[in-house]
Scaffold this motif. Structure first.
Motif: not given
Length: 271
Positions: A166-175, A182-194, A255-261
């Motif tokens: 989401s455009d509201h995602y901010r790096p750093g912090g607990f979220r 969660m991405l690691k446990s789901s076998r999703i490379p973090s670089a794919n999430l943009v 992730a939906w409720r926190k507007d991350l994805l």
């Protein structure tokens, strides 16, 4: 060793089906119907028809391939899937349904291996490339864009359903930390999430044009979570699979409720 992408989804489906995606739940109440709805949404978006020759990257257990062949009457399918067990099942199901030639064009392996994109000069050229609910799992999605452009002829279309930030995602912090774990446990490379702008730019730099994005997040992310909360898994579903689906459902809902994805249907044309 057990596979992360195996045949566990068969247990979640109605009899005779083996879908394995997050589903499009706008008008669906059960898992098989939602999964099929997501496939139809993508098939319509990429304009499948009788002249389409489909390359399916991550075809699961074969349900979507049968949909391309039977519902859209495409001229042929081929594909690559990382899962050994799913590929074997898909080949068997296509052969049993009278599509033995197409079954022979299904390969187990790495989507980034150039050999898996070469089906010989005597084969019709691919003009539709599909990745249904799997591109975010690819080891390097940007590399996939470049391979896709090379595989498609001018005017060829690509269609994917995909996760982005989401455009509201901010790096750093607990979220951000929870998301990374969660991405690691789901076998999703973090670089794919943009974010959307970066997603479109990466496709454009690879060579695609007329990129269109349809946001269907509200009918996918929280809906999958709600379905799992209401679902009563059969006893034959392994505990490991129950944990995998349960954690995925909770994560997507969070992730939906926190507007991350966000979850998108993406189409583009190779000029």
């Amino acid at each position: 060793m057990s596979e992360f992408h195996d045949l566990a989804e068969v247990t979640l489906n109605s009899e005779g089906q083996a879908w394995g995606n997050l589903g499009y739940w706008k008008d669906a109440t059960d898992y098989s119907a939602a999964c099929a709805a997501l496939a139809r949404l993508l098939g319509d978006a990429v304009h499948l028809g009788s002249r389409s020759v489909v390359m399916d990257a991550g075809f699961g257990c074969g349900d979507q391939l049968l949909m391309w062949l039977n519902r859209y009457q495409v001229a042929g399918v081929r594909g690559v899937n990382h899962s050994r067990s799913q590929t074997a099942m898909a080949r068997r199901r296509l052969a049993e349904a009278g599509h033995a030639g197409d079954a022979e064009n299904l390969r187990e392996g790495d989507i980034h291996d150039p050999d898996n994109w070469d089906f010989g000069d005597d084969m019709p050229s691919v003009n539709r490339l599909i990745a249904l609910d799997c591109a975010y799992h690819f080891p390097d999605r940007d590399r996939f864009w470049h391979q896709a452009v090379r595989a498609l002829p001018p005017g060829g279309r690509i269609g994917v359903t995909d996760l982005i930030l989401s455009d509201h995602y901010r790096p750093g912090g607990f979220r951000a930390l929870v998301l990374k774990l969660m991405l690691k446990s789901s076998r999703i490379p973090s670089a794919n999430l943009v974010r959307e702008n970066d997603y479109v730019r990466n496709m454009t730099q690879a060579g695609f044009e007329q990129i269109e994005l349809q946001d269907i997040s509200s009918d996918v992310l929280p809906a999958f979570g709600q379905w799992w909360r209401d679902y009563r898994p059969p006893a034959r579903l392994p505990l490991s699979s129950r944990l995998k689906y349960g954690i995925t459902a909770r994560f997507l809902d969070w992730a939906w409720r926190k507007d991350l994805l966000r979850y998108l249907v993406v189409t583009a044309i190779r000029p």
